[in-house]
Design an enzyme around this catalytic site. Structure first.
Site, PDB file in Angstrom:
ATOM      1  N   CYS A 185       0.791  -1.231   0.000  1.00 33.93           N
ATOM      2  CA  CYS A 185       0.000   0.000   0.000  1.00 33.93           C
ATOM      3  C   CYS A 185       0.829   1.290   0.000  1.00 33.93           C
ATOM      4  O   CYS A 185       0.452   2.251  -0.697  1.00 33.93           O
ATOM      5  CB  CYS A 185      -1.002  -0.001   1.151  1.00 33.93           C
ATOM      6  N   ARG A 224       7.353 -11.140   5.276  1.00 33.02           N
ATOM      7  CA  ARG A 224       6.958 -10.996   6.675  1.00 33.02           C
ATOM      8  C   ARG A 224       7.934 -11.772   7.558  1.00 33.02           C
ATOM      9  O   ARG A 224       8.220 -12.945   7.300  1.00 33.02           O
ATOM     10  CB  ARG A 224       5.537 -11.520   6.889  1.00 33.02           C
ATOM     11  N   GLN A 229       0.731 -11.464  -2.994  1.00 33.44           N
ATOM     12  CA  GLN A 229      -0.638 -10.991  -2.803  1.00 33.44           C
ATOM     13  C   GLN A 229      -1.224 -10.483  -4.116  1.00 33.44           C
ATOM     14  O   GLN A 229      -0.540  -9.810  -4.892  1.00 33.44           O
ATOM     15  CB  GLN A 229      -0.679  -9.853  -1.788  1.00 33.44           C
ATOM     16  N   ASP A 287      -2.916  -7.929  -4.561  1.00 35.00           N
ATOM     17  CA  ASP A 287      -3.179  -6.785  -3.688  1.00 35.00           C
ATOM     18  C   ASP A 287      -3.764  -5.627  -4.484  1.00 35.00           C
ATOM     19  O   ASP A 287      -3.248  -5.266  -5.546  1.00 35.00           O
ATOM     20  CB  ASP A 287      -1.869  -6.356  -3.031  1.00 35.00           C
ATOM     21  N   HIS A 296      -5.862  -1.594  -4.198  1.00 35.11           N
ATOM     22  CA  HIS A 296      -6.273  -0.453  -3.396  1.00 35.11           C
ATOM     23  C   HIS A 296      -7.198   0.425  -4.229  1.00 35.11           C
ATOM     24  O   HIS A 296      -6.868   0.796  -5.359  1.00 35.11           O
ATOM     25  CB  HIS A 296      -5.052   0.335  -2.920  1.00 35.11           C
ATOM     26  N   LYS A 320     -11.879  -3.907   9.257  1.00 33.75           N
ATOM     27  CA  LYS A 320     -11.837  -4.751   8.067  1.00 33.75           C
ATOM     28  C   LYS A 320     -12.917  -5.818   8.116  1.00 33.75           C
ATOM     29  O   LYS A 320     -13.416  -6.188   9.173  1.00 33.75           O
ATOM     30  CB  LYS A 320     -10.467  -5.413   7.910  1.00 33.75           C
ATOM     31  N   HIS A 323      -8.347  -1.210   1.045  1.00 32.14           N
ATOM     32  CA  HIS A 323      -7.443  -2.311   0.718  1.00 32.14           C
ATOM     33  C   HIS A 323      -8.278  -3.570   0.469  1.00 32.14           C
ATOM     34  O   HIS A 323      -9.243  -3.836   1.182  1.00 32.14           O
ATOM     35  CB  HIS A 323      -6.498  -2.619   1.880  1.00 32.14           C
TER      36      HIS A 323
END
Length: 668
Positions: free
Chosen positions: A349, A378, A396, A398, A400, A486, A532
């Site tokens: 992000c 991670r 991911q 991912d 946004h 979330k 997200h």
């Protein structure tokens, strides 16, 4: 809900009433279906005295709370049994957990034979029907009684504190300390533990208990502290429930994605790379490619724009985003480049925010939806890594969405529709939503950033969107990201286990921290809301779940090998090769077994590979320009003309159905 029972007595009890004090056991007549009671909303042991006007509700053994009490009591019996066998063992903690319990000990490493001995000793304790008797003690009394238990002494010194939820103490802040004695029928005390309870009335209630495994552990989860042995077990309300659970665990073991990944040659975890860093083999790569192709096109169809960002950046970027220090423990240490500190990214992000603010933005561009396959890293502790479902390298899908505040609800609904379709398309169609919010009681409020009004507004929007979905919504207080609430989609697999899959997160913090703005229709500069979402969550975890959901028998469209050719004899290899070539030309993934093995062994080997179509060529097939099929359920479809067979397989794969082909439905 069970009916509440109100106990009403005269305000001044008579001498006879004093002698016949009412307890929960008196009230429920030692009913084994009731293991505890809620008195005026507080859960207590059945032995506790009841007073005038108390409202009492039974806690049933089959309820979640009842099972937790049974498992907590089983943990005590485990500790008692172990100390009977290993008298020098020191006690750690013993909480109930999902489907079972554990208890930690300072003792030499335990063997499977040790577990059997402990379980046998537990059986003796259970047969004795020892009563769990609660005592309130002073701190001085507790310290004296636990003088030989160093870990309990530490817990007493902080009076539960951070460990109030682990079954080791009684109340946060230490307002009261309690001991539980296991008392034999003759009144002698068999064993004692510091504990807040509650417990079942006596050990005879624990008639469905089994130990499952032991492992290494650390005191309070800190690798710098004492090394312990953790004994795991499971406990249920009935023996039938225990047997059903054991069957589920046997099925889960068969489906273990680590085991199947090796058997099907999908992926591996080389020690030379380090823990939590999988590599995907060609067959695993096929599934990953199918997943990526699907979700890439799905993002395009849903209005997302593909972007790409680096794996590393200056760490100042993550201070701006708020991930440092709020998420510092999840990130790898900084890399020093002549005084400039860099970090492997743990999230995409911040870099997407840089793309947003690379130039001026107009309200006409919103929603602006950015998407990438971003690999993040991670710094997970080695003890929590588990195959593909908990890794250190995470790919991911991912995305946004940058929206106006007015657009936020519809964007969240749009993302929910996107996610739920994806899950259904991959064969996961039993799910509910989990709504993760800020911890509102103040204990962990400092882990969240933003004002109360911002959190309230964001939470209200997610609550409404979740409710509008028509799905069950389960609250998760305190589970939000530090920057906003979330929604998580919790999906059940083929054997009823729940997995957290996709997430949708509302972020009002990062746009402010990055100074993101767009020009509104009135010419003013406004701050967007950032949403997200990760549809798979991660490629690795989603694949691990799929392997276990399908037990490695993937639907044909997703299977690494869709057709495996097996000739009855070498004379028919040429005919089979011609058919496989035709399938390959129309995009079907094929392999052939032209080994020297006997035909029967080839079929057995093919079945172990879990391919959806085993294509067989024999003499009649060759002579008639046909081919035969054998399916996963053992049924066959013989003598199908080659042209028709190729078209049928091609059509089945193109349909992307998650059903298995059989002799009955294939070509119907």
């Amino acid at each position: 809900m069970s009916p509440r029972i109100t106990i009403v007595r005269d305000s001044v009890p008579s001498e006879q009433e004093i002698k016949t004090t009412t307890t929960g056991l008196d009230l429920f007549s030692d009913d084994r279906s009731v293991v505890a009671m809620r008195v005026n909303g507080t859960t207590l042991d059945l032995q506790r005295e009841l007073f005038d006007g108390d409202e009492v509700e039974p806690v049933l053994a089959t309820s979640d709370e009842g099972l937790s009490i049974i498992r907590h009591s089983a943990g005590h019996v485990t500790a008692q049994a172990l100390q009977n066998l290993f008298v020098d063992a020191k006690l750690g903690i013993g909480p109930p957990i999902t489907d079972g319990f554990y208890y930690d000990f300072q003792v030499d490493p335990l063997t499977p034979e040790d577990l059997k001995s402990i379980e046998k000793q537990m059986g003796r304790v259970i047969k004795e029907r020892q009563r769990f008797v609660r005592r309130v003690v002073s701190e001085e009394e507790a310290l004296a009684e636990e003088a030989n238990e160093p870990f309990k002494l530490e817990l007493i010194s902080d009076k539960g504190g951070a460990n109030a939820d682990d079954g080791s103490s009684v109340e946060v802040g230490g307002a009261e300390l309690t001991m539980y004695d296991n008392v034999r029928r003759d009144g002698s005390v068999a064993w004692t533990d510091l504990c807040r309870g509650p417990h079942v009335p006596h050990t005879g209630y624990l008639n469905a208990v089994a130990l499952t495994k032991s492992s290494a552990a650390y005191w309070r989860g800190d690798q710098s502290k004492a090394h312990l042995q953790r004994v795991y077990g499971t406990a249920w309300a009935t023996k039938e429930d225990l047997v059903a659970y054991q069957h589920r665990m046997e099925e889960a073991a068969k489906r273990d994605h680590r085991k199947l990944g090796a058997e099907l040659d999908l992926y591996s975890f080389p020690e030379t790379l380090g823990a939590g860093l999988p590599v995907f083999h060609p067959k695993g790569g096929v599934i990953v490619r199918e997943m990526e192709d699907y979700v890439r096109q799905a993002h395009i169809d849903n209005g997302f724009l593909y972007v790409k960002t680096p794996h590393i950046s200056k760490e100042d970027l993550f201070y701006t985003s708020g991930h440092l220090p709020y998420y510092a423990d999840g990130m790898f240490p900084a890399i020093d480049d002549d005084g400039a500190l860099y970090r492997l990214k743990a999230m995409n992000c911040p870099m997407h925010n840089e793309i947003f603010r690379s130039r001026g933005r107009s309200y006409r561009e919103l929603p602006l939806r950015l998407f990438e396959f971003g690999t993040v890293y991670r710094n997970e502790k080695s003890g929590v890594l588990q195959g593909l479902t908990r890794v250190r390298s995470i790919t991911q899908d991912d995305s946004h969405s940058y929206v106006t505040q007015e657009q936020a609800p519809e964007e969240i609904n749009h993302l929910l529709r996107f996610v739920l379709k994806l899950l259904r398309d991959f064969g996961l169609d039993d799910f509910y939503l989990e709504l993760s919010t800020r911890d509102e009681d103040g204990k962990k409020k400092d882990k969240f950033i933003g004002s109360d009004d911002q959190w309230a507004a964001a939470t209200a929007i997610l609550e409404q969107c979740a409710a509008d979905s028509g799905l069950e919504v389960v609250p998760d207080p305190g589970g939000a990201a530090f920057y906003g609430p979330k929604i998580s989609i919790q999906a059940k697999d083929a054997i009823g286990r729940t997995w957290q899959m996709s997430t949708i997160q509302y972020d009002f913090n990062q746009p402010a921290r990055f100074g993101l703005q767009y020009t509104a229709s009135d010419g003013s500069h406004q701050e967007p809301v950032m949403i997200h979402s990760a549809k798979f969550g991660s490629i690795e975890r989603f694949l691990g779940v799929l392997v276990e959901h399908y037990a490695g028998a993937f639907p044909a469209w997703l299977a690494p090998v869709q057709v495996l050719g097996v000739p009855v004899a070498a004379d028919f290899e040429g005919h089979l090769t011609e058919v496989l070539d035709q399938l390959e030309r129309v995009g079907v993934r094929v392999e052939a077994d032209f080994s020297d093995d006997r035909f029967g062994k080839k079929i057995r080997n093919a079945s172990k590979l879990k391919v959806p179509f085993i294509m067989i060529a024999g003499g009649e097939d060759r002579d008639n320009g046909a081919i035969s099929f054998r399916f996963r359920d053992g049924t066959q479809k013989n003598g199908v003309p080659v042209t028709e067979a190729v078209a049928m397989v091609q059509d089945w794969v193109a349909q992307r159905t998650n059903d298995n082909p059989t002799a009955e439905n294939f070509g119907a």
